[in-house]
Design a protein around this motif. Structure first.
Motif: not given
Lengths: 133, 407
Positions: A29-32, A73, A78-79, A84, B288, B291-296, B338, B341-342
């Motif tokens: 979840s940290m790296f996505g 997120v 952060n989205v 997305f 990008i 944090a936005i990359v991971a979040g999206s 998450p 990440t920030e």
């Protein structure tokens, strides 16, 4: 913990499972990313469960993580919903195209290419291989 | 009486003189600025012209009117107290495109700061070149701060929110946030203004291809009091370009979409999903914020996971007890991640992600060893057998319930 699966009984070490799952969840979840490639070895190798028990159940466990992390997120702002949207469209399309292509490929070679690709990308991230600004 | 009249005359005279003086000053010290067009496309060069009092340096601030969110964790040890502050700063008002142009004569001072590489600082650049007078828009961005702690991070919170800062403190804290957003001095500063002896100046600025859409303000500044009226221009997006409001940049959507399709397809083929490859590439290619990359990217996995679970549950191929038990542990992990990440910088993100990828590569390499392949072939055969049985059972059940429905 004892679990039943199609008439068979297995012993699952939940201390290993939950600790490992917790750490993998933080990382993914940290790296996505999803985290499946880490969960499957955890459950098969460290917990000693057979593959056919793991495939579906690991997906369910990961789903909890992704759901929670997604709500977090969104809450943090952060989205980028446009980004997305495109990534989700790509993921869905890839989900259709992937199985079609993988039928025609030797899985061993796919893995080998992946190993090389991931190593290069990893070294780029570590700054060993230079990248443009 | 006489004294009063005298006083009145004196006062009126004095104010009259004072007014005349300020008028004169304004006339002599007028700063003007004009642009060659009102609208620009991405990649086009903006030609700026203007006048300023002769012999004075001129700075030009260019700022998008749009806003993005930028945050950072101050974890640098304070040299005076020896303590690490752990304060989390966040602003939602940072302009997604920002540039201060300065006179060509200042190139040396500018290069001195650029030479510091990663350790350059916005505040040092501003003071060493005198450009701090033009640092107007980001200084007004409202910066909130939280006292972060390891405990608070584990609990998934930003920590305790601290008192709002005064104007000066706000301005100071906006600078490291600008660095977190722009990362390199070249993206925020350029010594390109040509100033002639009579005070007229010209400058050129190439609007980046990925510049945000919408309005921009341009202002020429000599000192705190002396500045031009703001000029504005618009950036119109080209074909298939869209503005990504959290990433704070415009992109031609064809590129990211094709990237997502190709990477996700390969991800499915190799059996690891797309995020591992997609995230670093989005950072490398498009720049990008991480944090936005991971979040999206993260929520986009939900669909494939959801359909996977649905398909497996139809054939009763999920052990709910096992999945939910580990799932609850993962729920807790997903709460914390998450936040982290920030809290980390792009450098830390890249460093950790690099090791994650190397470990993943090692796991996959292990999966190509003969021993694993032999075992996996056996596993796959059992898996197939079970699946077949499960599917048959599910089909039988469906047929039965249909019969039941008919009865």
């Amino acid at each position: 913990m004892k679990i039943q699966f199609w008439g068979q009984e297995f012993k699952a070490n939940m201390i290993v499972g939950c600790t490992g799952g917790f750490l993998i969840a933080i990382m993914s979840s940290m790296f996505g990313f999803g985290g499946g490639p880490f969960m499957v070895p955890l459950m098969t190798v460290l917990m000693g469960l057979p593959m056919y028990v793991v495939v579906g159940s690991s997906l369910l466990a990961i789903f909890f993580n992704t759901l929670m992390a997604s709500s977090r997120v969104v809450g943090f702002g952060n989205v980028d919903f446009l980004l997305f949207g495109f990534m989700a469209a790509g993921a869905v399309l890839g989900g259709f195209l992937g199985p079609q292509i993988s039928k025609r490929l030797n899985p061993l070679w796919v893995k080998r290419v992946a190993v090389v690709g991931l190593t290069i990308l990893g070294l780029m991230l570590l700054g060993v291989i230079p990248t443009p600004k | 009486m006489k004294i009063l009249i005298f006083l009145a005359i004196a006062i009126s005279l004095h104010t009259g003189i004072a007014m005349a003086q300020t008028e004169q000053q304004e006339l002599a010290a007028q700063v003007t600025l004009t642009l060659d067009k009102k609208e620009y496309a991405g990649g086009e060069v903006i030609k700026i012209k203007g006048t300023a009092p002769p012999g004075r340096p001129v700075y030009i601030e260019i700022a998008s009117e749009k806003k993005v969110q930028v945050s950072r964790l101050d974890s640098r040890r304070d040299p005076d107290t020896g303590k690490i502050p752990y304060i989390f700063y966040l602003s939602k008002d940072i302009p997604p495109l920002y540039m201060i142009l300065m006179p060509k004569e200042l190139e040396e001072a500018y290069k001195l700061e650029v030479a510091k590489g990663k350790d350059w600082s916005v505040s040092r650049m501003l003071t060493s070149t005198g450009a701090d007078v033009a640092y107007i828009t980001p200084a007004k961005a409202k910066v909130d701060r939280w006292q972060a702690s390891i405990m608070a991070t584990i609990l998934g919170s930003r920590g305790d929110q601290l008192e709002p800062m005064d104007e000066k403190g706000n301005r100071r804290q906006s600078m490291p946030l600008m660095k977190a957003r722009y990362r390199w001095p070249e993206r925020m500063f350029a010594p390109t203004i040509e100033i002639k002896e009579d005070g007229t100046f010209t400058a050129e600025y190439k609007l980046p291809d990925n510049a945000p859409s919408g309005s921009y303000t341009v202002i020429a500044v000599v000192d705190r009091e002396l500045k031009s009226a703001p000029a504005t221009f618009k950036h119109d997006l080209g074909f298939a370009q869209l503005y990504f409001d959290r990433a704070g940049q415009s992109l031609n959507i064809i590129g990211p979409f094709l990237l997502a399709v190709v990477v996700c397809t390969f991800g499915v083929v190799m059996g690891a999903g797309g995020g591992f490859i997609l995230n670093p590439l989005l950072i490398f290619i498009y720049g990008i914020p991480h944090a936005i990359v991971a979040g999206s990217v993260l929520p986009s996995v939900l669909f494939s996971q959801g359909t996977g679970i649905y398909n497996y549950s139809k054939i009763k191929f999920i052990n709910w007890k096992l999945g939910v038990s580990i799932g609850i542990a993962m729920l807790a992990g997903g709460f914390i991640g998450p936040k982290l990440t920030e809290m980390i910088t792009l450098e830390q993100y890249k460093f950790l992600f690099g090791w994650v990828l190397l470990i993943l590569a090692a796991i996959m390499l292990w999966q190509t060893t003969p021993g694993y392949i032999a075992k996996s072939a056996k596993d796959q055969a059992i898996l197939k057998e079970f699946k077949k049985r499960a599917e048959e059972a599910a089909a039988k059940k469906a047929a039965k319930s249909e019969e039941g429905g008919k009865l």
